[in-house]
Motif scaffolding. Structure first.
Motif, PDB file in Angstrom:
ATOM      1  N   CYS A   1      41.756  44.679  38.193  1.00 39.27           N
ATOM      2  CA  CYS A   1      40.269  44.748  38.724  1.00 39.27           C
ATOM      3  C   CYS A   1      39.888  45.962  39.246  1.00 39.27           C
TER       4      CYS A   1
ATOM      5  N   TYR B   1      40.405  37.065  37.936  1.00 35.74           N
ATOM      6  CA  TYR B   1      41.343  37.523  38.603  1.00 35.74           C
ATOM      7  C   TYR B   1      41.222  37.484  40.054  1.00 35.74           C
TER       8      TYR B   1
ATOM      9  N   CYS C   1      46.778  41.655  39.613  1.00 39.10           N
ATOM     10  CA  CYS C   1      45.088  41.230  39.534  1.00 39.10           C
ATOM     11  C   CYS C   1      44.461  42.323  40.260  1.00 39.10           C
TER      12      CYS C   1
ATOM     13  N   PHE D   1      45.523  33.234  35.379  1.00 43.91           N
ATOM     14  CA  PHE D   1      45.702  34.510  35.129  1.00 43.91           C
ATOM     15  C   PHE D   1      45.741  34.802  33.719  1.00 43.91           C
TER      16      PHE D   1
END
Length: 109
Positions: free
Chosen positions: A91, A63, A87, A44
């Motif tokens: 994204c 991610y 995430c 991460f």
């Protein structure tokens, strides 16, 4: 110093707290569970670094890996740290910034 040295640290709350080094039994007993958590956290933060450096493609890949790692970690019956939602947010934003609206909608769903 040997592995069984004692350390005394002063603090405002206590007169002194003694910490003994050399007792790795707690670390060893955590084992595989901590390894999975560490891998999730490290990946991460690597993704965050890639995002901050402007490398959107690498950040998205990392991610996605975090999302997969968390899913696998939860499938083993563990409680994941909950990074997947963040995430997906990153994204989605990165895909939008790259102009890839199809991918953005994929992450949004």
């Amino acid at each position: 110093m040997s592995d069984s040295d004692e350390y005394v640290y002063d603090s405002d709350d206590d007169e002194g707290v003694v910490y003994e080094s050399g007792d790795d039994s707690a670390v060893e007993s955590a084992g595989e569970d901590d390894d999975g958590l560490i891998q999730i956290e490290n990946t991460f933060y690597e993704a965050d670094e890639a995002r901050e450096a402007g490398n959107a493609t690498e950040a998205i890949q990392k991610y996605k890996k975090v999302i997969d790692l968390e899913a696998a970690y939860e499938a083993e019956g563990n409680t994941a740290p909950g990074k997947s939602f963040t995430c997906y947010q990153h994204c989605t934003a990165l895909s939008y910034a790259m102009g890839d609206q199809d991918k953005m909608m994929e992450f949004y769903r």
